[in-house]
Design a protein around this motif. Structure first.
Motif, short mmCIF file in Angstrom:
data_model
loop_
_atom_site.label_atom_id
_atom_site.label_comp_id
_atom_site.label_asym_id
_atom_site.label_seq_id
_atom_site.Cartn_x
_atom_site.Cartn_y
_atom_site.Cartn_z
N LEU A 96 -12.06 -44.13 -9.81
CA LEU A 96 -12.12 -45.58 -10.06
C LEU A 96 -11.11 -46.37 -9.24
O LEU A 96 -11.43 -47.44 -8.72
N GLU A 97 -9.90 -45.87 -9.11
CA GLU A 97 -8.90 -46.62 -8.36
C GLU A 97 -9.30 -46.82 -6.89
O GLU A 97 -9.30 -47.94 -6.39
N PRO A 98 -9.68 -45.74 -6.17
CA PRO A 98 -10.10 -45.98 -4.79
C PRO A 98 -11.38 -46.81 -4.68
O PRO A 98 -11.51 -47.64 -3.78
N MET A 99 -12.32 -46.63 -5.61
CA MET A 99 -13.55 -47.43 -5.56
C MET A 99 -13.25 -48.89 -5.85
O MET A 99 -13.85 -49.78 -5.25
N ASP A 100 -12.36 -49.14 -6.78
CA ASP A 100 -12.01 -50.52 -7.09
C ASP A 100 -11.29 -51.17 -5.91
O ASP A 100 -11.49 -52.35 -5.64
N ALA A 101 -10.49 -50.40 -5.20
CA ALA A 101 -9.82 -50.93 -4.00
C ALA A 101 -10.85 -51.35 -2.95
O ALA A 101 -10.72 -52.42 -2.33
N ILE A 102 -11.89 -50.56 -2.79
CA ILE A 102 -12.95 -50.90 -1.83
C ILE A 102 -13.71 -52.14 -2.32
O ILE A 102 -14.03 -53.03 -1.54
N ARG A 103 -13.97 -52.22 -3.63
CA ARG A 103 -14.65 -53.39 -4.19
C ARG A 103 -13.84 -54.65 -3.93
O ARG A 103 -14.37 -55.67 -3.48
N TRP B 179 -11.58 -55.16 -1.63
CA TRP B 179 -11.59 -55.46 -0.20
C TRP B 179 -12.91 -56.14 0.18
O TRP B 179 -12.91 -57.15 0.89
N ALA B 180 -14.03 -55.60 -0.30
CA ALA B 180 -15.35 -56.16 0.04
C ALA B 180 -15.47 -57.60 -0.46
O ALA B 180 -15.97 -58.48 0.28
N GLU B 181 -15.02 -57.85 -1.67
CA GLU B 181 -15.11 -59.20 -2.21
C GLU B 181 -14.19 -60.17 -1.46
O GLU B 181 -14.55 -61.32 -1.20
N LYS B 182 -13.01 -59.71 -1.10
CA LYS B 182 -12.03 -60.55 -0.40
C LYS B 182 -12.48 -60.89 1.03
O LYS B 182 -12.24 -62.00 1.52
N HIS B 183 -13.13 -59.94 1.70
CA HIS B 183 -13.45 -60.10 3.12
C HIS B 183 -14.92 -60.35 3.40
O HIS B 183 -15.32 -60.40 4.57
N ALA B 184 -15.74 -60.54 2.37
CA ALA B 184 -17.18 -60.74 2.57
C ALA B 184 -17.45 -61.93 3.49
O ALA B 184 -18.30 -61.86 4.39
N GLY B 185 -16.73 -63.01 3.30
CA GLY B 185 -16.93 -64.20 4.14
C GLY B 185 -16.66 -63.92 5.61
O GLY B 185 -17.42 -64.35 6.49
N LYS B 186 -15.58 -63.18 5.89
CA LYS B 186 -15.24 -62.85 7.28
C LYS B 186 -16.30 -61.93 7.90
O LYS B 186 -16.64 -62.09 9.08
N VAL B 187 -16.81 -61.01 7.13
CA VAL B 187 -17.84 -60.10 7.63
C VAL B 187 -19.12 -60.88 7.93
O VAL B 187 -19.75 -60.69 8.99
N LEU B 188 -19.49 -61.79 7.05
CA LEU B 188 -20.69 -62.60 7.28
C LEU B 188 -20.53 -63.48 8.51
O LEU B 188 -21.46 -63.63 9.31
N THR B 189 -19.34 -64.03 8.71
CA THR B 189 -19.07 -64.84 9.90
C THR B 189 -19.17 -63.98 11.16
O THR B 189 -19.76 -64.40 12.17
N ALA B 190 -18.62 -62.78 11.11
CA ALA B 190 -18.69 -61.87 12.26
C ALA B 190 -20.14 -61.49 12.57
O ALA B 190 -20.54 -61.44 13.74
N ARG B 191 -20.93 -61.27 11.54
CA ARG B 191 -22.35 -60.94 11.75
C ARG B 191 -23.07 -62.09 12.43
O ARG B 191 -23.86 -61.89 13.36
N ASP B 192 -22.83 -63.30 11.92
CA ASP B 192 -23.48 -64.47 12.52
C ASP B 192 -23.09 -64.62 13.99
O ASP B 192 -23.96 -64.88 14.83
N ALA B 193 -21.82 -64.44 14.30
CA ALA B 193 -21.35 -64.55 15.69
C ALA B 193 -22.00 -63.48 16.55
O ALA B 193 -22.43 -63.75 17.67
N PHE B 194 -22.09 -62.27 16.03
CA PHE B 194 -22.71 -61.17 16.78
C PHE B 194 -24.18 -61.47 17.03
O PHE B 194 -24.69 -61.26 18.14
N ASP B 195 -24.87 -61.93 16.00
CA ASP B 195 -26.31 -62.20 16.12
C ASP B 195 -26.62 -63.35 17.07
O ASP B 195 -27.73 -63.43 17.62
N GLU B 196 -25.66 -64.24 17.29
CA GLU B 196 -25.87 -65.37 18.21
C GLU B 196 -25.71 -64.96 19.67
O GLU B 196 -26.05 -65.73 20.56
N MET B 197 -25.17 -63.78 19.93
CA MET B 197 -24.96 -63.34 21.32
C MET B 197 -26.27 -63.00 21.98
O MET B 197 -27.22 -62.67 21.49
#
Length: 121
Positions: free
Chosen positions: A94-101, A103-121
């Motif tokens: 649970l502790e390592p899985m919660d750490a990943i959860r 991280w995912a919740e904290k950085h979801a916006g940055k990942v989505l922004t990176a995807r959009d930038a990549f897809d625009e290339m």
């Protein structure tokens, strides 16, 4: 392999690689995090996770039970009651899985922004 042998996920045939892949599949982390708050029946698990088919959830639970991460308790009543809960081994994840959860919740916006930038290339 004996319990004192060394495992390495970077070795192709190492059992730890299969375990790591299972922990990173689509449904295992969601099942584990859902069971973190205590035992649940199948319908409760499915409702909280959402979008998982009964067949896939059954398969995931059986695999986690086989791996010793989830315990299945059957209570003789009408209708039969089946509860699923994490074992001690499962709770140790649970502790390592919660750490990943987190991280995912904290950085979801940055990942989505990176995807959009990549897809625009």
């Amino acid at each position: 392999m004996d319990s004192d042998e060394t495992f390495n996920v970077l070795i192709q045939d190492c059992p730890s690689r299969e375990i790591m892949q299972r922990l990173g599949d689509k449904w295992t982390p969601l099942v584990m995090l859902t069971l973190a708050n205590g035992p649940l029946r199948f319908s409760g698990l499915r409702q909280q996770i959402g979008a998982v088919t009964p067949k896939v959830l059954t398969s995931t639970l059986r695999t986690l039970e086989r791996d010793g991460l989830v315990d299945r308790q059957v209570t003789a009543q009408v209708p039969i009651r089946v509860d699923y809960e994490l074992t001690d081994l499962g709770r140790s994840l649970l502790e390592p899985m919660d750490a990943i959860r987190i991280w995912a919740e904290k950085h979801a916006g940055k990942v989505l922004t990176a995807r959009d930038a990549f897809d625009e290339m």
